[in-house]
Write an enzyme that holds these catalytic residues in place. Structure first.
Site, PDB file in Angstrom:
ATOM      1  N   THR A 105       4.310   1.905   2.413  1.00  0.00           N
ATOM      2  CA  THR A 105       5.621   2.049   1.774  1.00  0.00           C
ATOM      3  C   THR A 105       6.444   3.134   2.448  1.00  0.00           C
ATOM      4  OG1 THR A 105       4.861   1.221  -0.366  1.00  0.00           O
ATOM      5  CG2 THR A 105       6.795   2.671  -0.395  1.00  0.00           C
ATOM      6  N   GLY A 109       0.831  -1.197   0.000  1.00  0.00           N
ATOM      7  CA  GLY A 109       0.000   0.000   0.000  1.00  0.00           C
ATOM      8  C   GLY A 109       0.866   1.247   0.000  1.00  0.00           C
ATOM      9  N   CYS A 110       0.263   2.360  -0.379  1.00  0.00           N
ATOM     10  CA  CYS A 110       1.023   3.605  -0.502  1.00  0.00           C
ATOM     11  C   CYS A 110       1.497   4.098   0.859  1.00  0.00           C
ATOM     12  CB  CYS A 110       0.196   4.666  -1.213  1.00  0.00           C
ATOM     13  SG  CYS A 110      -1.445   4.941  -0.504  1.00  0.00           S
ATOM     14  N   TYR A 111       0.594   4.176   1.831  1.00  0.00           N
ATOM     15  CA  TYR A 111       1.015   4.626   3.160  1.00  0.00           C
ATOM     16  C   TYR A 111       2.088   3.708   3.760  1.00  0.00           C
ATOM     17  CZ  TYR A 111      -2.878   8.039   3.552  1.00  0.00           C
ATOM     18  OH  TYR A 111      -3.741   9.083   3.395  1.00  0.00           O
TER      19      TYR A 111
END
Lengths: 319, 319, 319, 319
Positions: free
Chosen positions: C131, C127-129
Site C-alpha cells: 500500500t 498488503g501493508c507494505y
C-alpha cells in the site's frame, strides 16, 4: 555470561541447557559472539560440579531444590538464583504453595546486609524487586523508625524472562504501564522476611508494575515514620549504614534508571513529606545486574576472597 | 569518559567545558558517579596539551580548526571527532560551506581501512553514518564490483546530540520514524570520499533516518553488482578483507542493534537478490561507540602501540 | 472493529473465531469495552453470509481460498485481507509455493489506483507494505519515468500480528531495528504486479525492516529517473495523479508516522537528488488502517455507494 | 482541536497564539492537515469572545486570571485548563505562591463528581493527575472509609508539554522511569481539596512519575481502609457511585493504558490486601483526553445541554 566472560578471575567452564544442547551460546546471545566458543550442554549437575569451583543455578523455583543438594554433595559452592532458599522453609512452602524437598542452610545473598555471605557454601541470591526495595528501607528499619510502608515498584519487562508472552508482546507493552499481582506478588515475602528481621513491627505493602523499559527497577518507598525527624538525621543514618558499600550510591537528587543500566549499582535518594511524616525513598537498580547476575557475581567475589567489586566496577551504559 | 575511566592504560587528566566550568562531571553524567572526582574546566587548549599525551577534540565543525593546530603545536597527538579534517579541503569547503582556516595532514580514523593511523599525529575520527556504511561496502568496492549503491541508514536519536530539540522531544520521536536530509546529508561526502578512494566509479546515494532508539545505526546497503557473482565468492571477499580485524564480526544471519549496543563492534551480514543483481548488506554499530568514542579510543590504542582492543573488548549490553 | 463500531452506516453482525468461541470481544480487545456486547462465535461461513451484506475475511493465506468461494455463493460481497486473491494465480502459486484451490476474479483493493473496486464482488485488500510503496511511486510509474527503484520500508511491529514471538518480545524489539527477508519478502510480488501494470520495464527491489514502533510504515522509495526532470514537474505529476483522492496528502516536507497514526491517510513527500537523478519519495501510513482495516472499510464504502470517507475521516492521534 | 474538528455540534472559530500568529494550524499539528484551513491568530480575548459561545483557555497558571475575567465580561462560557480556578483562593495562593488577581466562582470540572457543571459559566478543568486519582478513590471517600491513602502515579511524558526539555529528551526518557516532586507536586492540593470535600479526615500522599510513554496516567491508589470490608461490598459502592457515568468503566481485572489511549474513558479496577486492610485501586486515563481536552469537551457538552458523550464516544486506538 556477559559479566563473567570479562571477569579477570573467573572462567566459564560449562553452560547447561536441555533444550539447546549442542548449540553455540552466541546463537542465543548474539552479543557474546567472539567472546566464547562454548556450546550449551545437557549434562548432569554432578558432572558440572566436578569441573567447577562454583555453580550458578538459574532454574525455576521448585527445580533448584532438586539440583542444589547434589551440587553441594560435591563440595562446590552454589549461588542459587531461584526462590527455593530465600525464605524460611515454612514461609516458602506457604508462599510458593509447594513442599520443600531439600531444605539447606543458605545465606540471603544481599551482601550489604549479609556480610556472612563470605563464609557461606550456599547463597540464596535475592529476587529483583526485594533487592531494590530492601536496600531503600533497611537503614531506617534497622533503627525501628518505620510505622507503615508502601513499596510501589516499576520494573522493566526483562524481569519477566526471555520467553515471549502476551504481556511482553511489543504492541501490548509499548506505551503501557501494567500493574499486576497488586497485593499477592511472592517477592513481598522476601521484603517481609528481611525487613522483618530488622524490625518485626513494620507494616509492609508491596505492589509491582511493568513499564515500557527493558532493564531496571525503580522502587518508590513510601515510609511513614513513627516520630518527627529531620532530613539531615535521615541522611546520616543512610550514610552510616552504607559506609564502605561500594555499590550503594547515595544521591542528593532522585535516582533514575539510566544511571544504573547495565551496572551493579543501587542508587538511592529521598525526600521528606513532613506534613504526612512520610519519607519517600527512591531506589534504582538494573534488575538483571544488581537485581540478579551482578549480585550473584558480587557474592562469588566475596566467597572466594576477591575484592567485592572485581569484574563489576563498570559504569552504566547511558544514554 | 565511560570507556576511558575503565581503560587500563589511560588516565583522564582534564575535561573542558566553558558552560559547565567547575561542575562535577557526575552532575551531567550521573552514571559516572563514583568513577571520577573530576570537574569540568574552562582551560586553554595549550594548557590541556601540556598535561596530556593525547587530546580528544569533540567540538562542532568549524571550531575544531581553531583548536587542533594549537594542540599540534605542543606535540600532543590529536584525535578530532569533528568533521574538520575528514575530507579533502576543497570538498570540505564546499560541503560545509565554510573556508578552512587551518588545513593539516590527517588520517581518516577508520582503522580497518587505514592502518597508517598508527603512525599519525592527527586523526580525523569518522562520522557515525560513514563508519557503518563504508564498512558495509568497502570489501566489494575494493574489488571494483559495485555499479550503483543506495545506503539507507536508520539511526538512534543520540546521534543528534545531547541538546533537546523538537525532533528529540519524546512525544515526537516515540513511535515515529523520521527521514531527514533525504538527499543532502553531509556524511554522504565521507562515503563518496572513502569508497571513491577504493573505486572512483561507484554511484553512491545516501539517505538517513532516525528511529525510536537511543543508540545504534543499522545501515541497509543496496549494492547493485556489475556482474553475476555467487554468495560464496562474496563471503570470501568479506572474510579476506576483514581478516584480523577484531571489531568486525561477519554473521551468517542479519545483524541487529542489540548485539552491538554499548560495544565497539560492527556486525555485518548480507543476502543476494540474484534477479536484480543486488547484494543487500546490513551493518550494525553503536553510533556512540564504533561510530564515535570507541573508535576514537581504538585509534588511540593504535597510535600508542597498545593492543587495538585494549579497554574495548567488552560485549554489548543486551537485552 | 474499532472503526466499524463507530461507522454511521455499518453494523457488525457477527465476529467469528474458533479459539475464542463464546468469549466477549472486550476480553481480547479491552478498548472496545462498552461499545459492543458481541461475543466471538464459531460459525460456518454460510451462516455468516446469510446475515450480512459484506464479509471481511481476515485469515491466513491459503485459508481464505477455502472460505471466500462459499461466501460468494451466497451473493454476499467479500473483502479479503489475505494474500490469496491479490496476485495473478500463477504468480501467487509461485510466490506462496501453494496450489490455488479456488481462483476468482478479484479487484486489487487500492482504490486510488482501482476505482473499479466500486463494482466488484470480491476485493483483494492489499498488503501493508505494498500500500505505502505503490502509492509512493505510482504517479511516476504511470508516466514510464522510473529506471530502477529501491523500496526500503520501516514498519511497526504490529504488522507481525497479535501472536507473541521472539521478534515481537519487548526486550528484543526495544531499541532495535530488524531487517528481515532482505530480498525475499512476498509483498515484493504485489509491488511488481501493480507497478508493473503501470510500467512493465521498472526494476523493483524491496527490503522490509521492523522498528520499535507499534503502528506505521514509512517507506523510503529511491527512484532512479530515466531523464532529467525538475521537482516542479514531479510535483504536478503527483498532484494530478492524486487529485480528488481524499486519503492522499501531498506534503511539501517529509512525512512522519505520528501524523497518520490511527488514521486512513497516506502522507507523501519527496526530494530530488539531481546528481544521481534519484527521486527520494517518502510515504507514511498506519499499517493497521490504510495498510489493512481502514482501506478495507474504504473499499466497503465504495462498493455500497457510500461516500469513500464515511467513518474514516478522523485525524491521527498525535502525539 | 483533534476532537473538536470532528465534534458534530462544535465549530472552531479561532485559535490564538502570539508566537505562531499567521501560521497554518497544520504546520504545528501535521495530523490535522486536511481538517482545517485555520491559522493561528494573535487576537484579543475580547475579540475572541465576540465570535464564540465558549472559549477554552489553555495558558500557564497565573496567566488565565488575566484573560478569564475579560471573557466572562462578554457573557461567553469559559472552560479554563489552567490551575487558576481549581482551588479555593487561599489554597491557590499558598500552593502556587502567587496572589490571585481575579477570583471568580468556578465549578471544578470533574463532571462525575460535579453535575452542577451543567449550570456553570466558568469551569475549572481538573489537572491530569487529580482526574485519575480522585476518580480512583472518590466512592470510598464519600463513605468515609479511608484512613490513609498513597497515590503513586505514572504518567506519559506528554503531560510535561510540547516544549522540549532535558527530561523529555528522548535519550533521557527512553528506558527510564523518573520520579519527581516526590512530596511537593501542586496537583496534590487538588486531591486534598476534592477528596477532602468528601471526607475531611483522609490522610493523602501523592507522588508522580514519568514513564517512557507518550500518553496516559496510571494511578496506583493504596487506600488503607478503616474497617474490614469485603471486596463485594466495595464493588457495590463503586458501581453505585458511578452508575450512569458513561466514561467510567469498572473492570474486574486491572486497567492498562492501551485500553484508554486517545479516548475519554477512565478505567478502574481494584484488589484487596486483607492482611494490611489495603485496597489497591488502579485507574487509567489518557492524560490528554480525560485528563485535559476530552474532559473539557465533556464539560462543554454538559453546559450546552448536549449529550455528555457527544463527539467523545470513540474507542481507544489500541494497540
Amino acid at each position: 555470561m556477559r559479566l563473567l566472560l570479562v571477569h579477570p578471575q573467573a572462567d566459564i567452564i560449562c553452560i547447561t541447557s536441555r533444550q539447546k544442547d549442542g548449540e553455540p551460546i552466541s546463537n542465543t546471545h548474539p552479543h557474546l559472539r567472539g567472546f566464547t566458543e562454548l556450546k550449551f550442554k545437557n549434562i548432569d549437575p554432578g558432572e558440572v560440579a566436578k569441573q567447577c569451583d562454583v555453580v550458578f543455578t538459574a532454574v525455576p523455583h521448585g527445580t533448584a531444590m532438586d539440583i542444589v543438594p547434589r551440587l553441594l554433595d560435591h563440595k562446590v559452592k552454589v549461588i542459587d538464583l531461584s526462590a527455593d532458599y530465600r525464605l524460611p522453609v515454612d514461609v516458602f512452602e506457604q508462599v510458593y504453595n509447594l513442599a520443600h524437598k531439600a531444605p539447606k542452610n543458605a545465606v540471603y545473598g544481599l551482601p550489604e546486609l549479609h556480610p556472612e555471605v563470605a563464609d557461606s557454601t550456599l547463597v540464596a541470591n535475592p529476587g529483583c524487586y526485594p533487592t531494590g526495595a530492601i536496600l531503600s528501607a533497611a537503614p531506617l528499619a534497622s533503627q525501628g523508625m518505620i510505622e507503615l510502608s508502601v513499596f510501589d515498584s516499576k520494573s522493566g519487562i526483562s524481569g519477566a524472562g526471555a520467553q515471549p508472552t502476551v504481556v511482553s508482546h511489543y504492541p501490548n507493552m509499548s506505551q503501557n504501564v501494567q500493574a499486576y499481582k497488586l497485593t499477592t506478588h511472592r517477592h513481598g515475602a522476601e521484603l517481609r522476611s528481611e525487613l522483618g528481621r530488622l524490625d518485626s513491627s513494620i507494616k509492609i505493602s508491596f505492589t509491582p508494575h511493568v513499564v515500557p523499559s527493558v532493564r531496571g527497577i525503580l522502587t518508590t518507598a513510601h515510609l511513614f515514620i513513627k516520630e518527627d525527624i529531620d532530613i539531615d538525621q535521615i541522611t546520616r543514618i543512610y550514610q552510616t549504614f552504607y559506609k564502605d558499600k561500594p555499590f550503594i550510591r547515595l544521591l542528593s537528587g532522585i535516582p533514575s534508571l539510566g544511571a544504573v543500566r547495565g551496572s551493579n549499582f543501587c542508587d538511592i535518594g529521598f525526600e521528606m513529606d513532613a506534613s504526612n511524616r512520610r519519607l519517600v525513598v527512591v531506589s534504582a537498580i538494573d534488575n538483571l545486574v544488581k537485581g540478579a547476575s551482578g549480585q550473584a557475581i558480587q557474592n562469588m567475589n566475596l566467597i572466594f576472597g576477591l575484592n567485592e567489586t572485581t569484574g563489576l566496577m563498570t559504569p552504566a551504559v547511558f544514554p
